[in-house]
Motif scaffolding. Sequence first.
Motif, PDB file in Angstrom:
ATOM      1  N   CYS A 245      -7.133  12.936  -3.033  1.00 53.58           N
ATOM      2  CA  CYS A 245      -5.766  12.447  -2.881  1.00 53.58           C
ATOM      3  C   CYS A 245      -4.813  13.428  -3.566  1.00 53.58           C
ATOM      4  CB  CYS A 245      -5.668  11.061  -3.517  1.00 53.58           C
ATOM      5  SG  CYS A 245      -4.015  10.351  -3.421  1.00 53.58           S
TER       6      CYS A 245
ATOM      7  N   HIS B 226      -2.066  12.760  -4.896  1.00 55.46           N
ATOM      8  CA  HIS B 226      -1.353  12.167  -6.033  1.00 55.46           C
ATOM      9  C   HIS B 226      -2.086  12.498  -7.334  1.00 55.46           C
ATOM     10  CE1 HIS B 226      -0.391   8.413  -8.556  1.00 55.46           C
ATOM     11  NE2 HIS B 226       0.583   9.293  -8.727  1.00 55.46           N
ATOM     12  N   ARG B 227      -3.205  11.847  -7.612  1.00 54.48           N
ATOM     13  CA  ARG B 227      -3.948  12.116  -8.848  1.00 54.48           C
ATOM     14  C   ARG B 227      -5.409  12.460  -8.576  1.00 54.48           C
ATOM     15  NH1 ARG B 227       0.173  13.098 -10.430  1.00 54.48           N
ATOM     16  NH2 ARG B 227       1.376  12.274 -12.197  1.00 54.48           N
TER      17      ARG B 227
ATOM     18  N   CYS C  61      -5.819   5.330  -0.224  1.00 52.61           N
ATOM     19  CA  CYS C  61      -6.439   5.753  -1.480  1.00 52.61           C
ATOM     20  C   CYS C  61      -6.672   4.514  -2.353  1.00 52.61           C
ATOM     21  CB  CYS C  61      -5.544   6.759  -2.206  1.00 52.61           C
ATOM     22  SG  CYS C  61      -6.236   7.285  -3.802  1.00 52.61           S
TER      23      CYS C  61
ATOM     24  N   TYR D 109      -6.871   4.301  -5.481  1.00 52.66           N
ATOM     25  CA  TYR D 109      -6.297   4.369  -6.830  1.00 52.66           C
ATOM     26  C   TYR D 109      -4.889   3.749  -6.863  1.00 52.66           C
ATOM     27  CZ  TYR D 109      -5.953   6.571 -11.520  1.00 52.66           C
ATOM     28  OH  TYR D 109      -5.851   6.818 -12.863  1.00 52.66           O
ATOM     29  N   HIS D 110      -3.957   4.262  -6.054  1.00 55.45           N
ATOM     30  CA  HIS D 110      -2.600   3.691  -6.031  1.00 55.45           C
ATOM     31  C   HIS D 110      -2.096   3.412  -4.620  1.00 55.45           C
ATOM     32  CE1 HIS D 110      -2.987   6.593  -9.438  1.00 55.45           C
ATOM     33  NE2 HIS D 110      -2.546   5.561 -10.153  1.00 55.45           N
TER      34      HIS D 110
ATOM     35  N   TRP E 120      -1.758   5.287  -1.769  1.00 51.83           N
ATOM     36  CA  TRP E 120      -1.129   6.235  -0.838  1.00 51.83           C
ATOM     37  C   TRP E 120      -1.992   6.284   0.416  1.00 51.83           C
ATOM     38  CZ3 TRP E 120       1.466  11.221  -3.121  1.00 51.83           C
ATOM     39  CH2 TRP E 120       2.270  10.863  -4.216  1.00 51.83           C
TER      40      TRP E 120
HETATM   41 FE1  FES Z   1      -4.484   8.454  -4.779  1.00 58.25          FE
HETATM   42 FE2  FES Z   1      -2.908   7.839  -6.812  1.00 58.25          FE
HETATM   43  S1  FES Z   1      -4.671   9.074  -6.824  1.00 58.25           S
HETATM   44  S2  FES Z   1      -2.784   7.177  -4.787  1.00 58.25           S
END
Ligand code: FES
Length: 349
Positions: free
Chosen positions: A57, A59-60, A76, A78-79, A81
Amino acid sequence: MLVTQQPVLRRFWYALMPVSMLDAGPQPFTLLGERLVLFLGKKEGGNDGPVALADRCCHRTAQLSKGWVEDGTIVCGYHGWRYDGSGACVCIPQQAAGAPIPAGARTEAYRCQERYGYVWVCLGEPLQDIPTFEEDGDPAYRRIFQFYEQWRTSPLRFMENSFDNSHFSFVHKANFGMLDQPKPSSYRLEQTEWGFEAETVVPINNPPAGHRVTGTDKPTTIRHLFNRWHLPFVRRFGCTYPDSGLHHIIYNCATPIDDKRIQLVQWLYRNDNEASCSSEELIAWDAPITREDQEILEATDYDACVDTRRRVEFHMESDKPGLIMRKMLFELLQRHGEEEQFRPAGVPL
Ligand code: FES
Ligand code: CO
């Protein structure tokens, strides 16, 4: 040759997993050292089908394979996206409705298609199409997914071994090999633009209960092999039994996971039916043979050298198919301006 360090190998198609595995949601797969996520999504152009993205991802960096599929996009875990089949980030749920997605927010997308019941991926601009399996879709044949498993070896070792008539008498002595006949049958070899064809006739031990090939009680029978190698790591084992008219045609893709591991994919096509010999029996028949090959190949050096001027291995007459593979791979590297990369001295196996 270290497969992850030869960029030209990224320009071929490899079979990664049965497409049915994607019914359970996104799946991770490492191809040539590249971490991918596969899922059933909306492809560019709007059609549904398997999609391959970098498993990361933007993002992170979480692995997208930990997420899930929604409306043909991958979410994703995790958050949240979301990415579409082209790898573009199309939704950031924390943003206000209508707020723009940051420019360049995306993950890498790779060419991906379904063929012969498998998901195939090419990491670069393909140099050629997926090899043709003539029997696939032919009503005279049934298709059996015989093996799908990881081996600790390199794809060249696997490919070479599959054309090596000298190993039967030794590696498969408990099976169809004849230990008292170590001199192998020779091949008629014909090199082509994309590999070679190899034809031979091989006598084999034939315990009738196990093989189901002759319908007679003869202790031996013959196999007519019409085999093919497709550059770099696909092969056909075109085995027919003239005594019985039975066809036992195998295709393998030795998909390179990294320098030390392959995902072995094995399809079997037979011109008989489930009633005369069940898929389970055919898998059970070939399993010990496959195990014998696996055990010896995992005891070799994964770094098989394609530059035969470096005298790190000795050869014999029956190694000819493997030597053609090495020569053609060496020429492929040369044509693309690549030096062969080796396991550095001192790095343990
Ligand atoms: Fe994928 Fe934050 S790491 S949305
Ligand atoms: Co073998």
